[in-house]
Enzyme design. Structure first.
Site, PDB file in Angstrom:
ATOM      1  CE  LYS A 221      -3.582   2.395   2.577  1.00 42.89           C
ATOM      2  NZ  LYS A 221      -4.641   2.273   3.578  1.00 42.89           N
ATOM      3  NE  ARG A 231      -5.842   9.660   3.333  1.00 37.53           N
ATOM      4  CZ  ARG A 231      -4.571   9.902   3.032  1.00 37.53           C
ATOM      5  NH1 ARG A 231      -4.147  11.150   2.895  1.00 37.53           N
ATOM      6  NH2 ARG A 231      -3.717   8.914   2.872  1.00 37.53           N
ATOM      7  CE  LYS A 244      -3.728   8.230   6.613  1.00 34.32           C
ATOM      8  NZ  LYS A 244      -4.895   7.315   6.510  1.00 34.32           N
ATOM      9  CD  GLU A 260       5.836  -3.746   3.777  1.00 33.63           C
ATOM     10  OE1 GLU A 260       5.184  -4.653   4.319  1.00 33.63           O
ATOM     11  OE2 GLU A 260       6.205  -2.728   4.403  1.00 33.63           O
ATOM     12  CE  LYS A 275      -6.103   1.939  -0.475  1.00 37.58           C
ATOM     13  NZ  LYS A 275      -6.366   2.110   0.922  1.00 37.58           N
ATOM     14  CB  SER A 301     -11.597   7.308  -3.319  1.00 39.52           C
ATOM     15  OG  SER A 301     -10.360   7.726  -2.748  1.00 39.52           O
ATOM     16  CE1 TYR A 340     -15.144   3.189  -2.476  1.00 40.67           C
ATOM     17  CE2 TYR A 340     -13.261   3.592  -3.921  1.00 40.67           C
ATOM     18  CZ  TYR A 340     -13.784   3.416  -2.652  1.00 40.67           C
ATOM     19  OH  TYR A 340     -12.954   3.455  -1.565  1.00 40.67           O
TER      20      TYR A 340
HETATM   21  C1  PBG Z   1      -7.512   3.390   5.584  1.00 41.04           C
HETATM   22  C2  PBG Z   1      -7.801   3.238   4.151  1.00 41.04           C
HETATM   23  C3  PBG Z   1      -7.614   4.170   3.128  1.00 41.04           C
HETATM   24  C4  PBG Z   1      -8.150   3.598   1.987  1.00 41.04           C
HETATM   25  C5  PBG Z   1      -8.614   2.333   2.321  1.00 41.04           C
HETATM   26  N1  PBG Z   1      -8.375   2.114   3.667  1.00 41.04           N
HETATM   27  C6  PBG Z   1      -7.084   5.555   3.165  1.00 41.04           C
HETATM   28  C7  PBG Z   1      -5.748   5.818   3.659  1.00 41.04           C
HETATM   29  O1  PBG Z   1      -4.939   4.909   3.872  1.00 41.04           O
HETATM   30  O2  PBG Z   1      -5.476   6.985   3.898  1.00 41.04           O
HETATM   31  C8  PBG Z   1      -8.231   4.260   0.645  1.00 41.04           C
HETATM   32  C9  PBG Z   1      -9.309   3.765  -0.252  1.00 41.04           C
HETATM   33  C10 PBG Z   1      -9.644   4.690  -1.365  1.00 41.04           C
HETATM   34  O3  PBG Z   1      -9.011   5.731  -1.572  1.00 41.04           O
HETATM   35  O4  PBG Z   1     -10.598   4.351  -2.072  1.00 41.04           O
HETATM   36  N2  PBG Z   1      -6.287   3.014   6.039  1.00 41.04           N
END
Ligand code: PBG
Length: 354
Positions: A221, A231, A244, A260, A275, A301, A340
């Site tokens: 990720k 968010r 992050k 990982e 992701k 998203s 989505y």
């Molecule tokens: C939470 C999480 C996130 C997403 C899925 N789980 C956001 C992030 O890590 O800040 C993102 C999913 C998306 O953008 O559709 N840890």
């Protein structure tokens, strides 16, 4: 195989030259276009196929009854109260979507420094899991393990003196996973990127008797700009202090992604995920090739928002862009995609088959 390349042969009868331009038919034995001439032939030689089985449908939850609240940055996606989430799960089941993923918008009054609402067995996610498993038992339910929907600072872990502390966070994540498993969650999906959390969660689940609860690790990720609309959707954006990058991966790295993923598999992950999606297809392909695990991609998203925004302006055909983006995941080796678009795609596939 010797491929005979074109040698000018004769003026084509099929392809008469425009006035004044001299063309010659090429003496080609190999013409890849032959297979593309008609729809039946294109279908016959198609290498990858997208079906509803490939889809995991993420949706957002909100408190209340009969609520469907739009999300500005994600057209056609809504936050759903638990009763509406049950309807959505029913729709998913009717469309043969195998699994839904649940993300809570937590009321700001219930967010705190340590994300303690994550451990409340009656929190929004747990209520939704129980309702969906009761009304739509045939569908799989996946839930994130991470503290960001619940922390006042918007981070996935515990913040101590400006640092996201690893081991203390993992201990809380194990408890969060147990709360979700207790509520009936089928797949625990740690999305926090702490070190060692998959092994710790596996151990915790097994010790509590949840040996059949699966783990889909957000294994590779990345610290991405493409999570922004998510968010907004869970209300952690205005809260987020800093970024992050001390736990999510640097977008510049692929070898590290393989390390990982390898660790998460060794720690007991049943499935792995890469992701974001489309900008990281190279990572996805390497992960699938290297490990042969059930491998998923998250079309996040921001990817969704880009396609919808361009389609909304009439700058591209949204349906076509949606289908093309999803077959790209299959081509790169994904066994499935969190998207989505899931319901929209499944509906389209169902119509096409009818
Ligand atoms: C939470 C999480 C996130 C997403 C899925 N789980 C956001 C992030 O890590 O800040 C993102 C999913 C998306 O953008 O559709 N840890």
């Amino acid at each position: 195989m010797a491929i005979k390349f074109g040698r000018p042969l004769e003026r084509s009868r099929l392809d008469p030259a425009p006035a004044g331009i001299k063309t010659e038919r090429l003496d080609l034995r190999v013409r890849p276009r032959r297979n593309r001439r008609s729809e039946w032939s294109r279908r016959m030689i198609r290498e990858n196929v997208l079906t509803a089985d490939d889809l995991i449908w993420p949706f957002f939850l909100v408190d209340g009854m009969n609520v469907r609240a739009p999300i500005d940055s994600m057209p056609d996606v809504e936050r759903l109260s638990v009763d509406q989430a049950v309807h959505a799960a029913e729709r998913a089941a009717t469309l043969a979507i195998p699994c839904v993923a649940l993300f809570p918008y937590t009321d700001s009054a219930r967010r705190d420094e340590d994300g303690s609402e994550a451990l409340n067995p009656d929190n929004l996610v747990c209520r939704a899991i129980r309702a969906i498993k009761k009304e739509v038992p045939e569908i799989g339910v996946l839930c994130d393990v991470a503290l960001d929907p619940y922390t006042s600072h918007g981070h996935d872990g515990l913040l101590r003196d400006g640092v996201i502390v690893n081991d203390e966070t993992v201990a809380v994540l194990v408890r969060q996973a147990l709360v979700e498993a207790e509520a009936g969650c089928d797949i625990i999906a740690p999305s926090d990127m702490m070190d060692g959390r998959v092994g710790a969660i596996r151990g915790g689940l097994d010790a509590a008797g949840f040996t059949d609860v699966a783990i889909m690790a957000y294994a590779a990720k990345f610290a991405s700009a493409f999570y922004e609309p998510f968010r907004d959707a869970i209300g952690s954006n205005t809260a987020l202090v800093g970024d992050k990058r001390t736990y999510q991966m640097d977008p510049a790295n692929t070898d590290e992604a393989l390390r990982e993923v390898e660790l998460d598999i060794a720690e007991g992950a049943d499935m792995v995920m890469v992701k974001p999606g489309l900008p990281y297809l190279d990572v996805l392909q390497r992960v699938k090739d290297a490990f042969g695990m059930p491998t998923f991609a998250y079309q996040v998203s921001g990817e969704y928002a880009m396609i919808m925004a361009a389609a909304g302006h009439g700058w591209l055909d949204g349906d076509k862009a949606m289908m093309e983006s999803l077959i790209a995941f299959k081509r790169a080796g994904a066994d499935g995609v969190l998207t989505y678009f899931a319901a929209k795609v499944a509906e389209k596939l169902k119509k096409a088959a009818a």
